[in-house]
Design a protein around this motif. Structure first.
Motif, PDB file in Angstrom:
ATOM      1  N   GLU A  71      24.708  10.875   3.656  1.00 52.30           N
ATOM      2  CA  GLU A  71      24.868   9.991   4.804  1.00 52.30           C
ATOM      3  C   GLU A  71      26.167  10.233   5.561  1.00 52.30           C
ATOM      4  OE1 GLU A  71      24.531   6.090   3.235  1.00 52.30           O
ATOM      5  OE2 GLU A  71      22.371   6.241   2.852  1.00 52.30           O
ATOM      6  N   SER A  72      26.972  11.174   5.109  1.00 52.58           N
ATOM      7  CA  SER A  72      28.248  11.436   5.765  1.00 52.58           C
ATOM      8  C   SER A  72      28.036  12.232   7.044  1.00 52.58           C
ATOM      9  CB  SER A  72      29.175  12.211   4.824  1.00 52.58           C
ATOM     10  OG  SER A  72      28.643  13.495   4.549  1.00 52.58           O
ATOM     11  N   CYS A  73      29.015  12.148   7.927  1.00 49.82           N
ATOM     12  CA  CYS A  73      28.931  12.855   9.208  1.00 49.82           C
ATOM     13  C   CYS A  73      28.987  14.368   9.012  1.00 49.82           C
ATOM     14  CB  CYS A  73      30.073  12.398  10.119  1.00 49.82           C
ATOM     15  SG  CYS A  73      29.953  10.665  10.629  1.00 49.82           S
ATOM     16  N   ALA A  74      29.718  14.832   8.005  1.00 47.10           N
ATOM     17  CA  ALA A  74      29.822  16.278   7.770  1.00 47.10           C
ATOM     18  C   ALA A  74      28.469  16.862   7.383  1.00 47.10           C
ATOM     19  CB  ALA A  74      30.860  16.550   6.678  1.00 47.10           C
ATOM     20  N   PHE A  75      27.751  16.175   6.508  1.00 50.72           N
ATOM     21  CA  PHE A  75      26.436  16.673   6.092  1.00 50.72           C
ATOM     22  C   PHE A  75      25.454  16.644   7.257  1.00 50.72           C
ATOM     23  CE2 PHE A  75      22.171  16.062   4.365  1.00 50.72           C
ATOM     24  CZ  PHE A  75      22.077  17.149   3.510  1.00 50.72           C
ATOM     25  N   LYS A  76      25.480  15.572   8.051  1.00 49.16           N
ATOM     26  CA  LYS A  76      24.575  15.493   9.203  1.00 49.16           C
ATOM     27  C   LYS A  76      24.883  16.589  10.214  1.00 49.16           C
ATOM     28  CE  LYS A  76      23.700  10.520   8.894  1.00 49.16           C
ATOM     29  NZ  LYS A  76      23.856   9.210   9.564  1.00 49.16           N
ATOM     30  N   SER A  77      26.162  16.876  10.411  1.00 51.96           N
ATOM     31  CA  SER A  77      26.531  17.946  11.346  1.00 51.96           C
ATOM     32  C   SER A  77      26.094  19.304  10.821  1.00 51.96           C
ATOM     33  CB  SER A  77      28.043  17.933  11.573  1.00 51.96           C
ATOM     34  OG  SER A  77      28.453  16.695  12.092  1.00 51.96           O
ATOM     35  N   LEU A  78      26.292  19.531   9.517  1.00 52.59           N
ATOM     36  CA  LEU A  78      25.861  20.794   8.927  1.00 52.59           C
ATOM     37  C   LEU A  78      24.356  20.967   9.026  1.00 52.59           C
ATOM     38  CD1 LEU A  78      26.634  23.336   7.318  1.00 52.59           C
ATOM     39  CD2 LEU A  78      26.328  21.987   5.229  1.00 52.59           C
ATOM     40  N   LEU A  79      23.616  19.900   8.773  1.00 56.08           N
ATOM     41  CA  LEU A  79      22.163  19.964   8.865  1.00 56.08           C
ATOM     42  C   LEU A  79      21.715  20.248  10.294  1.00 56.08           C
ATOM     43  CD1 LEU A  79      19.711  19.570   6.967  1.00 56.08           C
ATOM     44  CD2 LEU A  79      19.612  17.209   7.764  1.00 56.08           C
ATOM     45  N   ALA A  80      22.348  19.600  11.273  1.00 60.06           N
ATOM     46  CA  ALA A  80      22.009  19.848  12.671  1.00 60.06           C
ATOM     47  C   ALA A  80      22.400  21.261  13.092  1.00 60.06           C
ATOM     48  CB  ALA A  80      22.708  18.831  13.563  1.00 60.06           C
ATOM     49  N   CYS A  81      23.495  21.768  12.541  1.00 55.67           N
ATOM     50  CA  CYS A  81      23.925  23.136  12.860  1.00 55.67           C
ATOM     51  C   CYS A  81      22.913  24.156  12.352  1.00 55.67           C
ATOM     52  CB  CYS A  81      25.306  23.373  12.266  1.00 55.67           C
ATOM     53  SG  CYS A  81      25.994  25.007  12.590  1.00 55.67           S
ATOM     54  N   VAL A  82      22.470  23.982  11.112  1.00 57.37           N
ATOM     55  CA  VAL A  82      21.481  24.910  10.548  1.00 57.37           C
ATOM     56  C   VAL A  82      20.154  24.807  11.295  1.00 57.37           C
ATOM     57  CG1 VAL A  82      20.158  25.474   8.472  1.00 57.37           C
ATOM     58  CG2 VAL A  82      22.585  24.915   8.288  1.00 57.37           C
ATOM     59  N   GLY A  83      19.733  23.570  11.569  1.00 58.20           N
ATOM     60  CA  GLY A  83      18.486  23.395  12.315  1.00 58.20           C
ATOM     61  C   GLY A  83      18.568  23.981  13.714  1.00 58.20           C
ATOM     62  N   GLY A  84      19.706  23.772  14.383  1.00 64.79           N
ATOM     63  CA  GLY A  84      19.882  24.355  15.710  1.00 64.79           C
ATOM     64  C   GLY A  84      19.923  25.869  15.680  1.00 64.79           C
ATOM     65  N   PHE A  85      20.515  26.437  14.636  1.00 61.72           N
ATOM     66  CA  PHE A  85      20.568  27.901  14.516  1.00 61.72           C
ATOM     67  C   PHE A  85      19.155  28.484  14.379  1.00 61.72           C
ATOM     68  CE2 PHE A  85      21.107  31.900  12.266  1.00 61.72           C
ATOM     69  CZ  PHE A  85      22.158  32.493  12.942  1.00 61.72           C
ATOM     70  N   VAL A  86      18.353  27.857  13.518  1.00 64.67           N
ATOM     71  CA  VAL A  86      16.981  28.351  13.316  1.00 64.67           C
ATOM     72  C   VAL A  86      16.158  28.172  14.580  1.00 64.67           C
ATOM     73  CG1 VAL A  86      14.870  28.003  11.989  1.00 64.67           C
ATOM     74  CG2 VAL A  86      17.087  27.956  10.832  1.00 64.67           C
ATOM     75  N   LEU A  87      16.246  26.985  15.190  1.00 62.69           N
ATOM     76  CA  LEU A  87      15.464  26.728  16.395  1.00 62.69           C
ATOM     77  C   LEU A  87      15.904  27.617  17.554  1.00 62.69           C
ATOM     78  CD1 LEU A  87      13.294  24.900  17.672  1.00 62.69           C
ATOM     79  CD2 LEU A  87      15.130  23.340  18.318  1.00 62.69           C
ATOM     80  N   GLY A  88      17.224  27.782  17.709  1.00 69.77           N
ATOM     81  CA  GLY A  88      17.727  28.634  18.776  1.00 69.77           C
ATOM     82  C   GLY A  88      17.344  30.091  18.589  1.00 69.77           C
ATOM     83  N   GLY A  89      17.386  30.573  17.340  1.00 71.66           N
ATOM     84  CA  GLY A  89      16.975  31.952  17.097  1.00 71.66           C
ATOM     85  C   GLY A  89      15.512  32.178  17.419  1.00 71.66           C
ATOM     86  N   ALA A  90      14.668  31.228  17.019  1.00 70.51           N
ATOM     87  CA  ALA A  90      13.234  31.356  17.327  1.00 70.51           C
ATOM     88  C   ALA A  90      12.991  31.295  18.830  1.00 70.51           C
ATOM     89  CB  ALA A  90      12.455  30.253  16.610  1.00 70.51           C
ATOM     90  N   PHE A  91      13.714  30.418  19.508  1.00 69.59           N
ATOM     91  CA  PHE A  91      13.545  30.300  20.953  1.00 69.59           C
ATOM     92  C   PHE A  91      14.031  31.560  21.658  1.00 69.59           C
ATOM     93  CE2 PHE A  91      14.923  28.703  25.161  1.00 69.59           C
ATOM     94  CZ  PHE A  91      13.715  28.191  25.602  1.00 69.59           C
TER      95      PHE A  91
END
Length: 198
Positions: A71-91
């Protein structure tokens, strides 16, 4: 008659005292209310096992620590970073696949590019998109979490404020006007997404 008169004379309160007193029912009624809705009401155990559900064992310290970390902000940011990296690469790979100019050399536009050149160009574009999406996702998630923690509320305003901060930070690299436009654009987009999701 004489015995009845003597009994009545010996009883100073008279025949009315034979029945229940007037104060007794009121006292009992107030005691019942105290136990039903007052301070003496027993607290019910909301354990799922008592209510007919499956029993839930108490959480250990390790589970609580993991939950706090997730629930920490660091974990949420890391999760969004990884998700954005995968989504951006596919796009990026998708847009490169439908682009007719992928792999073409500007010095010699008439030459047909090889498969290796096309794949290299697609990989470069996918990596560029992935980095940008990862940065935007991490910034948005981190600012939203910080704003939500500061405000103590979870509503649509958090996403709007976070979108404005993220868009403004990205746009300010190109100047003040671009920062203001980025702030407004990201805030409006975040508001539209929140309205659609909620």
């Amino acid at each position: 008659r004489t015995q009845t008169a003597n009994a009545a004379a010996s009883n100073p309160q008279g025949p009315a005292s034979v029945g229940p007193s007037v104060d007794s029912p009121t006292l009992q009624y107030s005691m019942i209310l105290e136990h039903l809705i007052g301070d003496k009401r027993p607290v019910k155990d909301l354990n799922p096992a008592v209510m007919g559900g499956l029993p839930v064992p108490p959480k250990s310290d390790e589970q609580k620590m993991i939950e706090r970390g997730m629930e920490s902000c660091a974990f949420k940011s890391l999760l969004a970073c990884v998700g954005g990296f995968v989504l951006g690469g596919a796009f990026g790979v998708f847009t490169a696949g439908i682009d007719t100019n992928v792999g073409i050399d500007p010095k010699d536009p008439l030459r047909t590019p090889t498969a290796r050149e096309v794949l290299k160009d697609m990989g470069q574009r996918g990596m560029s998109y992935a980095k940008n999406f990862a940065i935007v996702g991490a910034m948005f998630s981190c600012t939203e979490c910080i704003i939500e923690s500061h405000r103590g509320k979870s509503d649509w305003k958090n996403a709007v404020y976070s979108g404005c901060v993220t868009g403004g930070a990205i746009g300010f690299r190109a100047g003040l006007k671009a920062g203001v436009l980025g702030c407004g654009g990201f805030a409006a987009f975040s508001a539209a997404i929140e309205y659609y999701l909620r």
